[in-house]
Scaffold this active site. Structure first.
Site, mmCIF file in Angstrom:
data_model
loop_
_atom_site.group_PDB
_atom_site.id
_atom_site.type_symbol
_atom_site.label_atom_id
_atom_site.label_comp_id
_atom_site.label_asym_id
_atom_site.label_seq_id
_atom_site.Cartn_x
_atom_site.Cartn_y
_atom_site.Cartn_z
ATOM 1 N N LYS A 1 95.088 -35.702 47.775
ATOM 2 C CA LYS A 1 94.414 -36.792 48.496
ATOM 3 C C LYS A 1 94.417 -36.540 50.006
ATOM 4 O O LYS A 1 93.398 -36.663 50.676
ATOM 5 C CB LYS A 1 95.079 -38.121 48.185
ATOM 6 N N GLY B 1 99.448 -41.690 42.403
ATOM 7 C CA GLY B 1 99.230 -40.369 41.819
ATOM 8 C C GLY B 1 99.430 -40.323 40.319
ATOM 9 O O GLY B 1 98.622 -39.741 39.583
ATOM 10 N N GLU C 1 109.420 -41.917 37.407
ATOM 11 C CA GLU C 1 109.081 -42.067 38.818
ATOM 12 C C GLU C 1 108.785 -43.530 39.139
ATOM 13 O O GLU C 1 109.008 -43.991 40.255
ATOM 14 C CB GLU C 1 107.876 -41.183 39.165
ATOM 15 N N HIS D 1 113.348 -29.872 13.678
ATOM 16 C CA HIS D 1 114.190 -28.676 13.548
ATOM 17 C C HIS D 1 114.904 -28.356 14.860
ATOM 18 O O HIS D 1 115.393 -27.238 15.043
ATOM 19 C CB HIS D 1 113.340 -27.493 13.093
#
Length: 557
Positions: free
Chosen positions: A207, A279, A365, A396
């Site tokens: 940005k 973001g 975040e 597994h």
């Protein structure tokens, strides 16, 4: 600045504290209540969400809904959708939901309806995407673009790469994408390996056009492009031809048009978004340009429509049937009342293999905070570690811990009814075998296996304890008809609003990320020392000095 409501002071929290000691035995719960699965299964757009294998009963769910009401979830939600500046530490609106709003919507920020701006930018992205897809946009030597390389980091990378991987069947033949994010030079080296610079297009997503990792990688790719074109005799050493090559092989997602131009990208080929788009919430913006190019504008539009469908559900559904609200409240129940420190996301769809990594940023975040949005300390545990891998691979690897370990790990299982690649093994439908594991794992986690059941299988008594499964391990099952662009969008929006719900309960700002900044600042201070500046090295702590000296003495050049 308003003061968040302390959840621990509510009557709902007191009630949940009382109910915490109530033992929920899932075997008994299902046996005693034949309608439990139907009652605790909800629909949100195309998502079929079964909450019945969670450690709740009617009283607990009612108390959780009361908690949401008492902390003001609906008011906070409505403020977000209305464009109020609920990101208080940055004084910003939080309007990723506007990115997928219909063109006739009216959502105002500072008195301006932002929806026309969103659709104007989308139209610009779509027009560019069609030029690349049709072959109208060509490289400097006249060849059409065959590969698009997205250069970004964080939300400018994790969202696009996850969706690209999830929607592989929708990628136009002859077009592929690669993604560069890590500043480790190996990332650029590997992602450009084998590419033809004449048919490669780079999208630089930043940005501000100042992100250290992204701009460093962009410069490396610019050098790679020019070196490759010159080495092939496609361009000469003149500045004019270099400038033309950069303009034909680089576009940007940025609002810093002066810096974009300085790099060599034509500002007309820069696509923007706004400071009210965080973001990690930006994949539906111009950050998704690589997706619009590869899957096409129509599919990208369906992707946005799927997100919007969940937005409407979150706004319109009663809290008692509101899927993202209920899932967020369940996460609070496990974190704050059961001590859960992590949450597994287990997609039984190989194309969703990057979804857990994408959710790591979105959730951790957003909610990895220890202060509330008014600056006061939190009064509860917040956040959890999100992690996971696709089934059946995880079975597994780490399912052992979920089944029989000492830690409670809530898990979300995700599957689709119709596979993108229906294959058979002889007479066996492999997708049916795959989904049999999906169904079996949630049942095994919920109901376990008793010692008597183990003995009945003829197990030697001394190893009976090792083969007992305690059960009562909570899971949520999410299913959809198929993994379409709309469904991928729905899954993203679902977890966005789950994350938001938790943040509202905890009273934190889920839309800032100040914890990301300190490491970046210190890296700038350490960089001269790493380059061998003794004065800069002397300013570091003893451990850092020792590590840097080891590096300097062992670096082969």
């Amino acid at each position: 600045m308003s003061t968040p409501i302390d959840p621990t002071t509510t009557t709902a929290w007191a009630r949940l504290t009382e109910l915490k000691g109530r033992e929920i035995d899932l075997r008994s719960a299902f046996a005693d209540d034949p309608g439990r699965a139907e009652r605790l299964t909800h629909t949100a757009a195309d998502l079929h969400v079964d909450l019945s294998k969670n450690l709740v009963d009617g009283d607990i769910l009612a108390a959780l809904v009361d908690l949401a009401e008492q902390v003001g979830l609906t008011e906070r939600r409505d403020a977000m959708f209305a464009g109020e500046k609920i990101n208080v530490t940055e004084d910003r609106a939080v309007l990723h939901t506007a990115l997928r709003a219909p063109a006739d919507a009216d959502i105002e920020v500072d008195g301006e309806n932002v929806v026309p701006l969103v659709h104007a930018e989308l139209a610009k992205v779509y027009a560019f995407a069609e030029k690349v897809r049709s072959g109208e946009w060509r490289g400097v030597t006249g060849k059409p673009i065959e590969i698009v390389v997205n250069i970004g980091i964080g939300g400018s990378d994790l969202g696009p790469v996850m969706v690209y991987e999830a929607l592989q069947p929708y990628v136009q033949a002859g077009l592929t994408a690669r993604f560069i994010s890590n500043i480790d030079p190996t990332d650029v080296a590997e992602k450009t390996k084998g590419l033809d610079p004449e048919t490669t297009l780079f999208i630089v997503a930043s940005k501000t056009f100042t992100t250290l990792e992204t701009l460093t990688n962009a410069r490396l790719c610019r050098a790679w492009l020019l070196d490759g074109l010159r080495g092939a005799g496609a361009i000469d050493d003149s500045e004019d031809e270099a400038s033309e090559a950069i303009a034909r092989h680089f576009v940007a997602v940025s609002t810093a048009l002066d810096k974009v131009a300085e790099f060599g990208i034509d500002p007309a080929n820069a696509f923007g978004f706004w400071d009210w788009v965080g973001g990690r919430y930006s994949v539906g913006s111009a950050i998704g340009t690589v997706l619009a190019v590869t899957i096409g504008p129509e599919n990208f539009g369906d992707f946005l429509a799927g997100m919007h469908a969940i937005d409407r559900h979150f706004v319109e559904a009663d809290l008692a049937e509101n899927v993202p609200a209920l899932m967020g409240l369940l996460n609070v129940w496990y974190v704050d009342f059961h001590g859960a420190g992590s949450h597994a996301v287990l997609p039984y769809a190989q194309y969703l293999h990057r979804f857990p990594a994408y959710l790591q940023q979105m959730t951790m975040e957003s909610n990895g905070k220890s202060v509330r949005y008014d600056g006061s300390p939190v009064t509860t545990d917040t956040g959890e570690v999100f992690w996971g891998e696709p089934g059946t691979n995880g079975q597994h690897a780490f399912y052992q811990l979920i089944h029989q370990g000492t830690r409670l790990i809530p898990a979300d299982f995700i599957a689709v009814a119709t596979p993108a690649n229906p294959l058979t093994d002889g007479d066996s439908d492999v997708h049916e075998l795959f989904l049999a594991n999906f169904f079996a794992q949630t049942a095994a986690l919920a109901f376990g296996k008793t010692a008597d059941e183990v003995r009945a299988e003829g197990t030697a008594e001394e190893i009976v304890p090792a083969r007992v499964f305690p059960g009562n391990r909570p899971t949520t099952s999410i299913m959809a008809p198929a993994l379409t662009p709309s469904v991928v969008g729905q899954l993203i929006a679902l977890y966005e609003h789950i994350t938001f719900t938790q943040g509202v309960v905890w009273g934190i700002d889920s839309f800032d990320q100040w914890g990301v900044e300190l490491g970046k600042q210190l890296a700038k201070q350490v960089t001269p020392a790493v380059a061998g500046d003794e004065a800069a090295l002397a300013e570091q702590d003893a451990s850092t000095q020792s590590l840097v000296r080891y590096y300097l003495s062992h670096r082969a050049r």
